[in-house]
Write a protein that holds these residues in place. Structure first.
Motif, PDB file in Angstrom:
ATOM      1  N   THR A   7      38.304  35.025  38.570  1.00 48.38           N
ATOM      2  CA  THR A   7      38.435  34.874  40.012  1.00 48.38           C
ATOM      3  C   THR A   7      37.075  34.446  40.547  1.00 48.38           C
ATOM      4  N   LYS A   8      36.995  34.170  41.851  1.00 43.41           N
ATOM      5  CA  LYS A   8      35.730  33.708  42.430  1.00 43.41           C
ATOM      6  C   LYS A   8      35.487  34.404  43.762  1.00 43.41           C
ATOM      7  N   TYR A  17      31.229  42.078  48.464  1.00 51.11           N
ATOM      8  CA  TYR A  17      32.140  42.274  47.343  1.00 51.11           C
ATOM      9  C   TYR A  17      31.626  43.396  46.441  1.00 51.11           C
ATOM     10  N   GLU A  18      30.352  43.333  46.111  1.00 49.11           N
ATOM     11  CA  GLU A  18      29.791  44.361  45.234  1.00 49.11           C
ATOM     12  C   GLU A  18      29.781  45.724  45.915  1.00 49.11           C
ATOM     13  N   TRP A  40      39.299  48.589  33.168  1.00 45.01           N
ATOM     14  CA  TRP A  40      39.224  47.325  33.913  1.00 45.01           C
ATOM     15  C   TRP A  40      37.756  47.117  34.218  1.00 45.01           C
ATOM     16  N   THR A  41      37.188  46.065  33.683  1.00 50.05           N
ATOM     17  CA  THR A  41      35.781  45.747  33.893  1.00 50.05           C
ATOM     18  C   THR A  41      35.691  44.370  34.522  1.00 50.05           C
ATOM     19  N   ILE A  42      34.787  44.228  35.494  1.00 47.70           N
ATOM     20  CA  ILE A  42      34.556  42.936  36.140  1.00 47.70           C
ATOM     21  C   ILE A  42      33.086  42.583  35.974  1.00 47.70           C
ATOM     22  N   TRP A  43      32.823  41.380  35.458  1.00 48.88           N
ATOM     23  CA  TRP A  43      31.475  40.842  35.375  1.00 48.88           C
ATOM     24  C   TRP A  43      31.348  39.714  36.390  1.00 48.88           C
ATOM     25  N   ARG A  44      30.140  39.538  36.919  1.00 56.89           N
ATOM     26  CA  ARG A  44      29.895  38.446  37.867  1.00 56.89           C
ATOM     27  C   ARG A  44      28.776  37.561  37.349  1.00 56.89           C
ATOM     28  N   SER A  45      28.993  36.250  37.407  1.00 57.85           N
ATOM     29  CA  SER A  45      27.978  35.243  37.125  1.00 57.85           C
ATOM     30  C   SER A  45      27.995  34.290  38.306  1.00 57.85           C
TER      31      SER A  45
END
Length: 103
Positions: A7-8, A17-18, A40-45
């Protein structure tokens, strides 16, 4: 089963968001677990968000959460922050990223 999603977040909403994810409602996390997710893990780049979800049945998880009031409220909040949102419809069950390689 393990599902990966992309997702974006909107570039001007990253901090919000964070912050939102530091305060995920306990009722929502309980509902996600009750629907079958074990993690459920979310990474952000940058603005790209990569989710990895471990669950018994991803389609069943989505179906159980789709009309749940706490999830509907959360998704409305996320809609304000995301350019590409997580799809909770029946079509969303097929939106996982294909595995290119695994060790």
């Amino acid at each position: 089963m393990r599902i990966a999603l992309h997702t974006k977040v909107r570039a001007d909403r990253i901090e919000e968001y964070e912050a939102a994810h530091r305060e995920v409602p306990a009722e929502l996390t309980a509902a996600i677990r009750a629907a079958g997710a074990t993690s459920w893990t979310i990474w952000r780049s940058g603005t790209d968000l990569f989710h990895v979800i471990d669950c018994a049945d991803y389609a069943a998880l989505l179906a159980e959460l789709e009309q749940l009031p706490v999830n509907i409220a959360w998704q409305a909040r996320m809609d304000e922050l995301l350019d590409v949102a997580h799809d909770y419809s029946a079509d969303g069950a097929g939106a996982g990223l294909p595995v290119a390689w695994e060790l």
